[in-house]
Write a protein that holds these residues in place. Structure first.
Motif, PDB file in Angstrom:
ATOM      1  N   GLY A 134       0.829  -1.213   0.000  1.00  0.00           N
ATOM      2  CA  GLY A 134       0.000   0.000   0.000  1.00  0.00           C
ATOM      3  C   GLY A 134       0.860   1.258   0.000  1.00  0.00           C
ATOM      4  N   ASP A 135       2.089   1.111   0.490  1.00  0.00           N
ATOM      5  CA  ASP A 135       3.000   2.260   0.506  1.00  0.00           C
ATOM      6  C   ASP A 135       3.909   2.293  -0.715  1.00  0.00           C
ATOM      7  OD1 ASP A 135       2.074   3.521   2.682  1.00  0.00           O
ATOM      8  OD2 ASP A 135       3.783   3.113   4.001  1.00  0.00           O
ATOM      9  N   TYR A 136       3.720   1.317  -1.603  1.00  0.00           N
ATOM     10  CA  TYR A 136       4.536   1.312  -2.819  1.00  0.00           C
ATOM     11  C   TYR A 136       3.709   0.749  -3.966  1.00  0.00           C
ATOM     12  CZ  TYR A 136       4.844  -3.722  -2.577  1.00  0.00           C
ATOM     13  OH  TYR A 136       4.508  -5.054  -2.564  1.00  0.00           O
ATOM     14  N   ILE A 137       4.166   0.987  -5.173  1.00  0.00           N
ATOM     15  CA  ILE A 137       3.542   0.357  -6.335  1.00  0.00           C
ATOM     16  C   ILE A 137       4.628   0.082  -7.377  1.00  0.00           C
ATOM     17  CG2 ILE A 137       2.965   2.540  -7.532  1.00  0.00           C
ATOM     18  CD1 ILE A 137       0.509  -0.375  -7.270  1.00  0.00           C
ATOM     19  N   VAL A 138       4.556  -1.101  -7.983  1.00  0.00           N
ATOM     20  CA  VAL A 138       5.462  -1.419  -9.089  1.00  0.00           C
ATOM     21  C   VAL A 138       4.679  -1.223 -10.390  1.00  0.00           C
ATOM     22  CG1 VAL A 138       6.866  -3.213 -10.198  1.00  0.00           C
ATOM     23  CG2 VAL A 138       6.755  -3.078  -7.681  1.00  0.00           C
ATOM     24  N   ARG A 139       5.189  -0.372 -11.261  1.00  0.00           N
ATOM     25  CA  ARG A 139       4.513  -0.106 -12.538  1.00  0.00           C
ATOM     26  C   ARG A 139       5.287  -0.775 -13.664  1.00  0.00           C
ATOM     27  NH1 ARG A 139       1.611   4.566 -11.149  1.00  0.00           N
ATOM     28  NH2 ARG A 139       2.646   5.762  -9.489  1.00  0.00           N
ATOM     29  N   ILE A 140       4.531  -1.360 -14.611  1.00  0.00           N
ATOM     30  CA  ILE A 140       5.169  -2.028 -15.741  1.00  0.00           C
ATOM     31  C   ILE A 140       4.677  -1.414 -17.048  1.00  0.00           C
ATOM     32  CG2 ILE A 140       5.646  -4.237 -16.839  1.00  0.00           C
ATOM     33  CD1 ILE A 140       4.741  -5.637 -14.389  1.00  0.00           C
ATOM     34  N   ASN A 141       5.584  -1.227 -17.971  1.00  0.00           N
ATOM     35  CA  ASN A 141       5.227  -0.783 -19.305  1.00  0.00           C
ATOM     36  C   ASN A 141       6.060  -1.593 -20.300  1.00  0.00           C
ATOM     37  OD1 ASN A 141       4.078   0.658 -21.385  1.00  0.00           O
ATOM     38  ND2 ASN A 141       5.136   2.593 -20.930  1.00  0.00           N
ATOM     39  N   ASN A 142       5.941  -1.293 -21.578  1.00  0.00           N
ATOM     40  CA  ASN A 142       6.728  -2.020 -22.562  1.00  0.00           C
ATOM     41  C   ASN A 142       7.144  -1.079 -23.686  1.00  0.00           C
ATOM     42  OD1 ASN A 142       7.772  -3.817 -24.510  1.00  0.00           O
ATOM     43  ND2 ASN A 142       6.478  -5.474 -23.727  1.00  0.00           N
ATOM     44  N   ARG A 143       8.393  -1.031 -23.908  1.00  0.00           N
ATOM     45  CA  ARG A 143       8.975  -0.204 -24.953  1.00  0.00           C
ATOM     46  C   ARG A 143       8.361  -0.524 -26.329  1.00  0.00           C
ATOM     47  NH1 ARG A 143      13.109   3.549 -26.944  1.00  0.00           N
ATOM     48  NH2 ARG A 143      13.232   2.894 -29.078  1.00  0.00           N
ATOM     49  N   LYS A 144       8.007  -1.797 -26.530  1.00  0.00           N
ATOM     50  CA  LYS A 144       7.449  -2.199 -27.827  1.00  0.00           C
ATOM     51  C   LYS A 144       6.073  -1.569 -28.059  1.00  0.00           C
ATOM     52  CE  LYS A 144       9.889  -6.610 -28.096  1.00  0.00           C
ATOM     53  NZ  LYS A 144       9.749  -8.078 -27.921  1.00  0.00           N
ATOM     54  N   VAL A 145       5.312  -1.417 -26.953  1.00  0.00           N
ATOM     55  CA  VAL A 145       3.997  -0.789 -27.090  1.00  0.00           C
ATOM     56  C   VAL A 145       4.171   0.659 -27.530  1.00  0.00           C
ATOM     57  CG1 VAL A 145       1.881  -0.140 -25.881  1.00  0.00           C
ATOM     58  CG2 VAL A 145       3.001  -2.313 -25.345  1.00  0.00           C
ATOM     59  N   LEU A 146       5.126   1.335 -26.928  1.00  0.00           N
ATOM     60  CA  LEU A 146       5.374   2.722 -27.312  1.00  0.00           C
ATOM     61  C   LEU A 146       5.783   2.808 -28.788  1.00  0.00           C
ATOM     62  CD1 LEU A 146       5.588   5.703 -26.550  1.00  0.00           C
ATOM     63  CD2 LEU A 146       7.942   5.276 -25.840  1.00  0.00           C
ATOM     64  N   ASN A 147       6.635   1.843 -29.200  1.00  0.00           N
ATOM     65  CA  ASN A 147       7.027   1.827 -30.607  1.00  0.00           C
ATOM     66  C   ASN A 147       5.814   1.612 -31.520  1.00  0.00           C
ATOM     67  OD1 ASN A 147       9.690   2.389 -30.257  1.00  0.00           O
ATOM     68  ND2 ASN A 147      10.373   0.246 -30.259  1.00  0.00           N
ATOM     69  N   GLY A 148       4.914   0.728 -31.073  1.00  0.00           N
ATOM     70  CA  GLY A 148       3.705   0.491 -31.831  1.00  0.00           C
ATOM     71  C   GLY A 148       2.862   1.761 -31.966  1.00  0.00           C
ATOM     72  N   VAL A 149       2.743   2.480 -30.866  1.00  0.00           N
ATOM     73  CA  VAL A 149       1.983   3.731 -30.871  1.00  0.00           C
ATOM     74  C   VAL A 149       2.638   4.740 -31.814  1.00  0.00           C
ATOM     75  CG1 VAL A 149       1.301   5.698 -29.453  1.00  0.00           C
ATOM     76  CG2 VAL A 149       1.018   3.364 -28.581  1.00  0.00           C
ATOM     77  N   MET A 150       3.969   4.769 -31.794  1.00  0.00           N
ATOM     78  CA  MET A 150       4.714   5.668 -32.682  1.00  0.00           C
ATOM     79  C   MET A 150       4.425   5.295 -34.148  1.00  0.00           C
ATOM     80  SD  MET A 150       7.031   7.739 -30.952  1.00  0.00           S
ATOM     81  CE  MET A 150       8.264   7.696 -29.638  1.00  0.00           C
ATOM     82  N   GLU A 151       4.350   3.995 -34.387  1.00  0.00           N
ATOM     83  CA  GLU A 151       4.084   3.525 -35.745  1.00  0.00           C
ATOM     84  C   GLU A 151       2.694   3.999 -36.206  1.00  0.00           C
ATOM     85  OE1 GLU A 151       4.975  -0.702 -36.071  1.00  0.00           O
ATOM     86  OE2 GLU A 151       3.935  -0.775 -38.011  1.00  0.00           O
ATOM     87  N   VAL A 152       1.716   3.807 -35.312  1.00  0.00           N
ATOM     88  CA  VAL A 152       0.353   4.230 -35.628  1.00  0.00           C
ATOM     89  C   VAL A 152       0.290   5.749 -35.833  1.00  0.00           C
ATOM     90  CG1 VAL A 152      -1.994   4.423 -34.706  1.00  0.00           C
ATOM     91  CG2 VAL A 152      -0.717   2.273 -34.456  1.00  0.00           C
ATOM     92  N   ALA A 153       1.055   6.462 -35.008  1.00  0.00           N
ATOM     93  CA  ALA A 153       1.058   7.924 -35.111  1.00  0.00           C
ATOM     94  C   ALA A 153       1.842   8.405 -36.324  1.00  0.00           C
ATOM     95  CB  ALA A 153       1.634   8.530 -33.828  1.00  0.00           C
ATOM     96  N   GLY A 154       2.512   7.463 -36.995  1.00  0.00           N
ATOM     97  CA  GLY A 154       3.226   7.827 -38.218  1.00  0.00           C
ATOM     98  C   GLY A 154       4.602   8.405 -37.989  1.00  0.00           C
ATOM     99  N   VAL A 155       5.208   8.141 -36.830  1.00  0.00           N
ATOM    100  CA  VAL A 155       6.577   8.618 -36.617  1.00  0.00           C
ATOM    101  C   VAL A 155       7.550   7.454 -36.437  1.00  0.00           C
ATOM    102  CG1 VAL A 155       6.130  10.963 -35.811  1.00  0.00           C
ATOM    103  CG2 VAL A 155       5.953   9.061 -34.194  1.00  0.00           C
ATOM    104  N   LEU A 156       7.108   6.247 -36.835  1.00  0.00           N
ATOM    105  CA  LEU A 156       8.040   5.114 -36.872  1.00  0.00           C
ATOM    106  C   LEU A 156       7.708   4.291 -38.107  1.00  0.00           C
ATOM    107  CD1 LEU A 156      10.278   3.342 -35.423  1.00  0.00           C
ATOM    108  CD2 LEU A 156       8.359   2.033 -34.493  1.00  0.00           C
ATOM    109  N   ASP A 157       8.726   4.077 -38.928  1.00  0.00           N
ATOM    110  CA  ASP A 157       8.544   3.274 -40.137  1.00  0.00           C
ATOM    111  C   ASP A 157       9.317   1.979 -39.947  1.00  0.00           C
ATOM    112  OD1 ASP A 157       8.612   2.042 -42.556  1.00  0.00           O
ATOM    113  OD2 ASP A 157       9.202   3.833 -43.698  1.00  0.00           O
ATOM    114  N   PRO A 158       8.630   0.831 -39.724  1.00  0.00           N
ATOM    115  CA  PRO A 158       9.325  -0.418 -39.402  1.00  0.00           C
ATOM    116  C   PRO A 158      10.339  -0.815 -40.469  1.00  0.00           C
ATOM    117  CG  PRO A 158       6.938  -0.691 -39.145  1.00  0.00           C
ATOM    118  CD  PRO A 158       7.158   0.639 -39.800  1.00  0.00           C
TER     119      PRO A 158
END
Lengths: 498, 498
Positions: free
Chosen positions: B166-190
């Motif tokens: 309750g006094d802490y939280i571990v957060r997880i994300n993924n670099r690949k998801v961000l890359n995917g979002v970049m791709e959709v946004a048109g700023v990453l060309d695989p």
């Protein structure tokens, strides 16, 4: 950071003279340091952790060891701090800290320090440029009660880390007694300490070689000199026979009973003021230790201890392990010294101009660990790996994770195999490399039947090595148990090898 | 070691940016490291202690942190090893060790490492050039089960050192998801990863500034650009509104229920292959953690975690303390991040040419200690000094030594005063400076009567601060007891303050 050669691939190597420590090498040392810190702390010593980097100015240019005055340090120049270097021991930083914080620190200041030190020496077999020191010092206590305390603490510490009484001895001597003997022998003039310095140097080095040269060799060095087997001649101190007798008598002054040793030393120092002071101090130390029950089975007065005498100004002490071990060539030998120290008075004076009395000991942690390993007293449990839960079906990873969780919650070290699970043989090879005691297996068939397979890998290895086919059949090293009995069965196996 | 200026007295100072640690600062950290090592070891991680010095070639010239690529190291040139430097983190030495010993080490190799690292940065308030790192990494495990394991271990570790659930939280994300979002946004060309690199850089930096600039500020940076309060203009990534919506939606994708967060992310990455892979991985991690009972009260998927993303290739994670503390100016603030890590794949490749998957976490031990101190959860007992036995009569030193011996044998930290005993006031001042809970006094009169005086120094200090004269009389802080009751009475007082 100039001059880095361009290379396609960097070499994966430590710099020359450095090494890495793996697994139980690390944890065994940590555990020993923890035990030592516990004893030191109980004696009222406070922890101190100084920075690894010091200014060369604060460190002093040379190591205090007279035998190796040119031993180097690792140093470099910084824009904002000038020349800096890695600490080469724990004593120089202590002097700096005491000078810097003397108004905030209690006096006397008892402190302990443990950690790596760095020496820019030629590396050799078993000789590294980074190694651990573990020191305790009392700064600002003129009384030899401080020296007695450290000897008692050293004795307690050795027993705490697993050296039983009888397997070690702490020897105490006093630099002042040796000076008194030198005075009587006519190679020290209290009114002019620079006189006979060369002769005293030869005498000191001769005493230090007793082990190697024997009495005759030392006596030759005290006199005209000595020709060694190769025919080379070492010039002696030029002492007359009567003078040499005094020095030889000193080395031989140890008696079975402490009081008799002291009486003999008192004879030897005769009218020397500094010599008598030295014997008085040894007597006071002996009395204090006696009153606390430290008899000659643990601590003795031994005039043959000369280690590092050049550096010290009063009592000196040394701990030796008395049991025999086999060296790498299979020869029996005494293990020898694992700790040493004494009283020194001039280190803080460099900074403040005021002499501050100090006394302290340094324990050779890596040597102590080597001794305990040689006697088989550590390294059994600590080298053992975790229980390995194998992966038969990648899709059921969550189930395997749950198994290790149950084991861990029961206090058992455990892990899931996280490599490529396709080749089951690789998983067992992995467990072998990990030195795992137990492997857990649950394939689809087992999962359906609610059971698991538990392999006793220690027994398995033994059978593979020793057993006949008959025995193999009789002594199964794999057990099928209900999934609910995972923890109980694993614990049962682990308990067999405790 | 040239250019040491001749000075009458050296300065007693550490080099700029370095400091010393005293007493409980050292022991509290040691204890925390011991607890962390215990958890890591239970998870099957093995200790590794590399040398502090590495070749610059093995270390790589720069820190891997993209935000500060020029962060320096402490380096110098050696005749036999070329340029060497102090390690700046634990990851570069791990890569070197794994490359050097890959045939002897198990694969996967789980290892932990704790110790000082050195950075040649500009020192600042609370920012030192030597500090502790405490890392755990799994090398050679491609499965995200390894990432999930480290997140679970991080959660367990925080609870083990005293941060309640309750006094802490571990957060997880993924670099690949961000890359995917970049791709959709048109700023990453695989098909051409170098394209739009500048734009992606601006997007990454904008996301990282969400806390400071708010949504509008970030949106401005995603578009044409932003004028700050001083009037300075920062050029934006030039994204159209629809593109910016995708990125803003990513940062805002966290939902109360993990499955909903994942569903939203799947929407956002649309057809992107790398993006879908990232969401799949997050889902697998979430499933594994769920099965072991790590719910959203401990570990959550949170797309707003972008820390160090440039360095990582897959899952990233971060632990944050969620309670508030008061800063040095008395303002309430969140304590923030105490650990972080993720998956990286190219470190070993530098040496061997083969990519080796790896994932790991680094805990900021000094920040964790600061948090526990700020909450008053450590520092009470560990800052307390030893019992001090005072010296009323120098000739009876052996008796005083016997008293501390009795106390120590009963497990109580105790020491005899070893300074000049003439001024008794100095002895009590000494006990005060030592933060001693109890002083023991035995003068000639007491010795004759077979009693001792025991002073409760904690109560004494309290009375001296708060009490009226009446109360002073009613609450004595000094007790006369029989000599034989020394240990019992001291323990009674110590138990009052447990």
């Amino acid at each position: 950071m100039a001059k880095v050669k361009k290379q396609p691939r960097p070499k994966a190597e430590t710099p020359k003279g450095f090494r890495d420590y793996f697994g139980h090498e690390v944890t065994e040392r940590q555990e020993m340091l923890r035990q030592i810190a516990e004893v030191y702390s109980h004696y009222g010593f406070d922890a101190l952790e100084t920075s690894a980097v010091e200014t060369v100015e604060a460190l002093g240019k040379f190591l205090p060891d007279v035998d190796r005055p040119n031993e180097g340090v690792f140093g470099w120049e910084e824009d904002d701090s000038g020349w800096v270097a890695l600490r080469y021991d724990m004593t120089a930083p202590l002097a700096r800290v005491y000078a810097q914080f003397r108004n905030d620190l209690p006096t006397p200041y008892r402190r302990y320090a443990m950690g790596p030190v760095w020496r820019n020496e030629k590396p050799g077999p078993g000789r590294f440029r980074q190694f651990y020191q573990c020191d305790a010092d009392t700064v600002g206590a003129p009384s030899v009660a401080a020296d007695a305390e450290i000897c008692a603490m050293l004795s307690d510490t050795l027993e705490r880390v697993g050296i039983p009484r009888g397997d070690y001895i702490v020897r105490i001597n006093n630099r002042k007694v040796l000076n008194g003997v030198m005075e009587v022998a006519g190679v020290l003039d209290p009114s002019d300490e620079t006189k006979f310095e060369a002769e005293r140097g030869i005498v000191l080095r001769a005493i230090d070689k007793l082990d190697r040269l024997g009495e005759d060799g030392v006596r030759a060095l005290l006199g005209e000199g000595r020709k060694d087997e190769s025919g080379d001649f070492t010039k002696g101190a030029g002492l007359a026979d009567a003078q040499a007798d005094v020095v030889m008598g000193f080395m031989d002054a140890r008696r079975d009973i402490g009081a008799e040793t002291l009486a003999r030393l008192r004879e030897l120092v005769g009218e020397s003021k500094i010599g008598s002071e030295g014997v008085d101090e040894l007597e006071e130390i002996a009395t204090l230790l006696d009153a606390q029950g430290y008899g000659p089975d643990r601590i003795i007065v031994d005039p043959s201890v000369v280690r590092g005498l050049g550096y010290y100004t009063g009592p000196v002490y040394e701990a030796e392990l008395t049991f025999e071990i086999f060296d790498e060539k299979g020869r029996k030998r005494q293990f020898g010294s694992v700790a040493g120290g004494g009283r020194y008075d001039d280190l803080v004076k460099r900074f403040t101009g005021q002499a501050v009395p100090a006394t302290g000991v340094s324990i050779g942690v890596d040597r102590l660990l080597a001794a305990l390993r040689a006697k088989g007293r550590i390294g059994q449990d600590s080298a053992r790996g975790p229980v390995v839960v194998t992966v038969m079906d990648k899709a059921r990873m969550a189930d395997y994770q749950l198994m290790v969780r149950e084991l861990r919650e029961a206090g058992i070290r455990a892990e899931v195999y996280l490599g490529n699970p396709k080749n089951f043989g690789n998983q067992l090879k992995y467990a072998d490399k990990r030195n795992s005691p137990v492997a857990v297996i649950e394939g689809g068939d087992e999962a359906e039947r609610g059971v698991i397979q538990i392999k006793d890998l220690i027994l398995g290895a033994k059978i593979a090595e020793e057993a006949t086919l008959e025995e193999w059949k009789d002594r199964p090293s794999q057990y099928e148990v209900a999934r609910g009995d995972l923890v109980a069965k694993v614990r049962e196996i682990l308990d067999l090898y405790k």
